[in-house]
Write a protein that holds these residues in place. Structure first.
Motif, PDB file in Angstrom:
ATOM      1  N   THR A   1     -22.411   7.141 -19.432  1.00 49.00           N
ATOM      2  CA  THR A   1     -23.029   7.685 -20.633  1.00 49.00           C
ATOM      3  C   THR A   1     -22.198   8.842 -21.140  1.00 49.00           C
ATOM      4  OG1 THR A   1     -24.376   9.226 -19.355  1.00 49.00           O
ATOM      5  CG2 THR A   1     -25.368   7.093 -19.876  1.00 49.00           C
ATOM      6  N   GLU A   2     -22.508   9.300 -22.329  1.00 51.57           N
ATOM      7  CA  GLU A   2     -21.892  10.504 -22.872  1.00 51.57           C
ATOM      8  C   GLU A   2     -22.887  11.640 -22.748  1.00 51.57           C
ATOM      9  OE1 GLU A   2     -20.755   9.698 -26.886  1.00 51.57           O
ATOM     10  OE2 GLU A   2     -18.882   8.783 -26.277  1.00 51.57           O
ATOM     11  N   PRO A   3     -22.390  12.863 -22.545  1.00 56.05           N
ATOM     12  CA  PRO A   3     -23.329  13.994 -22.499  1.00 56.05           C
ATOM     13  C   PRO A   3     -23.972  14.186 -23.860  1.00 56.05           C
ATOM     14  CG  PRO A   3     -21.062  14.760 -22.341  1.00 56.05           C
ATOM     15  CD  PRO A   3     -21.021  13.276 -22.321  1.00 56.05           C
TER      16      PRO A   3
ATOM     17  N   SER B   1     -19.671   2.699 -28.368  1.00 55.84           N
ATOM     18  CA  SER B   1     -20.470   3.884 -28.643  1.00 55.84           C
ATOM     19  C   SER B   1     -21.453   4.037 -27.492  1.00 55.84           C
ATOM     20  CB  SER B   1     -21.213   3.707 -29.968  1.00 55.84           C
ATOM     21  OG  SER B   1     -22.079   4.784 -30.186  1.00 55.84           O
ATOM     22  N   LEU B   2     -21.140   4.944 -26.553  1.00 53.41           N
ATOM     23  CA  LEU B   2     -21.969   5.098 -25.365  1.00 53.41           C
ATOM     24  C   LEU B   2     -23.258   5.844 -25.689  1.00 53.41           C
ATOM     25  CD1 LEU B   2     -19.225   6.103 -22.795  1.00 53.41           C
ATOM     26  CD2 LEU B   2     -20.350   3.902 -23.010  1.00 53.41           C
TER      27      LEU B   2
ATOM     28  N   GLU C   1     -25.281  15.837 -27.274  1.00 50.87           N
ATOM     29  CA  GLU C   1     -24.711  16.878 -28.139  1.00 50.87           C
ATOM     30  C   GLU C   1     -25.513  18.146 -27.969  1.00 50.87           C
ATOM     31  OE1 GLU C   1     -21.987  16.634 -30.147  1.00 50.87           O
ATOM     32  OE2 GLU C   1     -21.687  14.665 -29.255  1.00 50.87           O
TER      33      GLU C   1
ATOM     34  N   ARG D   1     -20.056   0.256 -18.747  1.00 47.59           N
ATOM     35  CA  ARG D   1     -20.032   0.992 -20.008  1.00 47.59           C
ATOM     36  C   ARG D   1     -20.621   0.067 -21.055  1.00 47.59           C
ATOM     37  NH1 ARG D   1     -14.858   1.754 -22.053  1.00 47.59           N
ATOM     38  NH2 ARG D   1     -15.607   3.518 -23.240  1.00 47.59           N
TER      39      ARG D   1
ATOM     40  N   HIS E   1     -13.311   0.191 -27.718  1.00 51.77           N
ATOM     41  CA  HIS E   1     -14.137   1.255 -28.287  1.00 51.77           C
ATOM     42  C   HIS E   1     -15.608   0.850 -28.223  1.00 51.77           C
ATOM     43  CE1 HIS E   1     -15.400   4.588 -30.689  1.00 51.77           C
ATOM     44  NE2 HIS E   1     -16.029   3.756 -31.507  1.00 51.77           N
TER      45      HIS E   1
ATOM     46  N   ASP F   1     -22.254  -0.494 -24.839  1.00 50.57           N
ATOM     47  CA  ASP F   1     -22.375   0.069 -26.178  1.00 50.57           C
ATOM     48  C   ASP F   1     -23.853   0.325 -26.469  1.00 50.57           C
ATOM     49  OD1 ASP F   1     -20.488   0.047 -28.883  1.00 50.57           O
ATOM     50  OD2 ASP F   1     -22.629  -0.186 -29.294  1.00 50.57           O
ATOM     51  N   SER F   2     -24.130   1.423 -27.179  1.00 54.24           N
ATOM     52  CA  SER F   2     -25.531   1.767 -27.440  1.00 54.24           C
ATOM     53  C   SER F   2     -26.188   0.772 -28.389  1.00 54.24           C
ATOM     54  CB  SER F   2     -25.633   3.184 -28.017  1.00 54.24           C
ATOM     55  OG  SER F   2     -24.937   3.270 -29.248  1.00 54.24           O
TER      56      SER F   2
ATOM     57  N   SER G   1     -26.241   8.562 -25.091  1.00 56.12           N
ATOM     58  CA  SER G   1     -26.223   9.928 -24.555  1.00 56.12           C
ATOM     59  C   SER G   1     -27.263  10.072 -23.457  1.00 56.12           C
ATOM     60  CB  SER G   1     -26.534  10.936 -25.656  1.00 56.12           C
ATOM     61  OG  SER G   1     -25.546  10.872 -26.645  1.00 56.12           O
TER      62      SER G   1
END
Length: 144
Positions: A136-138, A44-45, A140, A107, A42, A109-110, A47
């Protein structure tokens, strides 16, 4: 008394309906449980507004850097166990020798230090990766 003649019966046919029912139930069970079996570390990617990878490319080689700065590789006996820098270079080099067109992704973590992610990228380049991408994550969607 006349002897009764026994008629020859045709061979009994197998009723396949119960087997089809069992197959359909098993299919539903696999469809429900398969998404739950995803393994990984786990993180936290961060954004970012980036384009996703095309679906026709082969499975990428992914290096994960968790919040503690540990490296994980999605190749090997146990992808959930942290590995050291030397193991990361050896395993990555082996994959890239066998499949030179494999996409390579990091990947990070932020919350991890930027230098640790850069170190992972340098180790991948030492292993022979010509290009290294970042996952990355898109972002929000802004709520009204």
């Amino acid at each position: 008394m006349a002897r009764q003649r026994h008629k020859k019966r045709p061979m009994a046919e197998i009723n396949v309906v119960p087997y089809i029912d069992v197959m359909l139930v098993m299919l539903v069970i696999f469809m429900i449980t398969a998404p739950l079996l995803t393994q990984g570390v786990h993180v936290s990617l961060p954004s970012a507004d980036a384009q996703p990878l095309s679906q026709d490319s082969e499975e990428p080689l992914q290096v994960t850097v968790d919040a503690g700065g540990n490296f994980y590789l999605n190749v090997g006996d146990d992808p959930d166990q942290p590995i050291d820098a030397g193991t990361l270079v050896q395993r990555s080099a082996a994959v890239l020798r066998n499949k030179p067109n494999t996409p390579v992704l990091v990947r990070g973590d932020s919350g991890v230090a930027y230098g640790t992610v850069v170190r992972a990228m340098v180790l991948l380049q030492q292993a022979g990766a010509p290009n290294v991408g970042l996952v990355t994550e898109p972002p929000e969607a802004a709520s009204p």
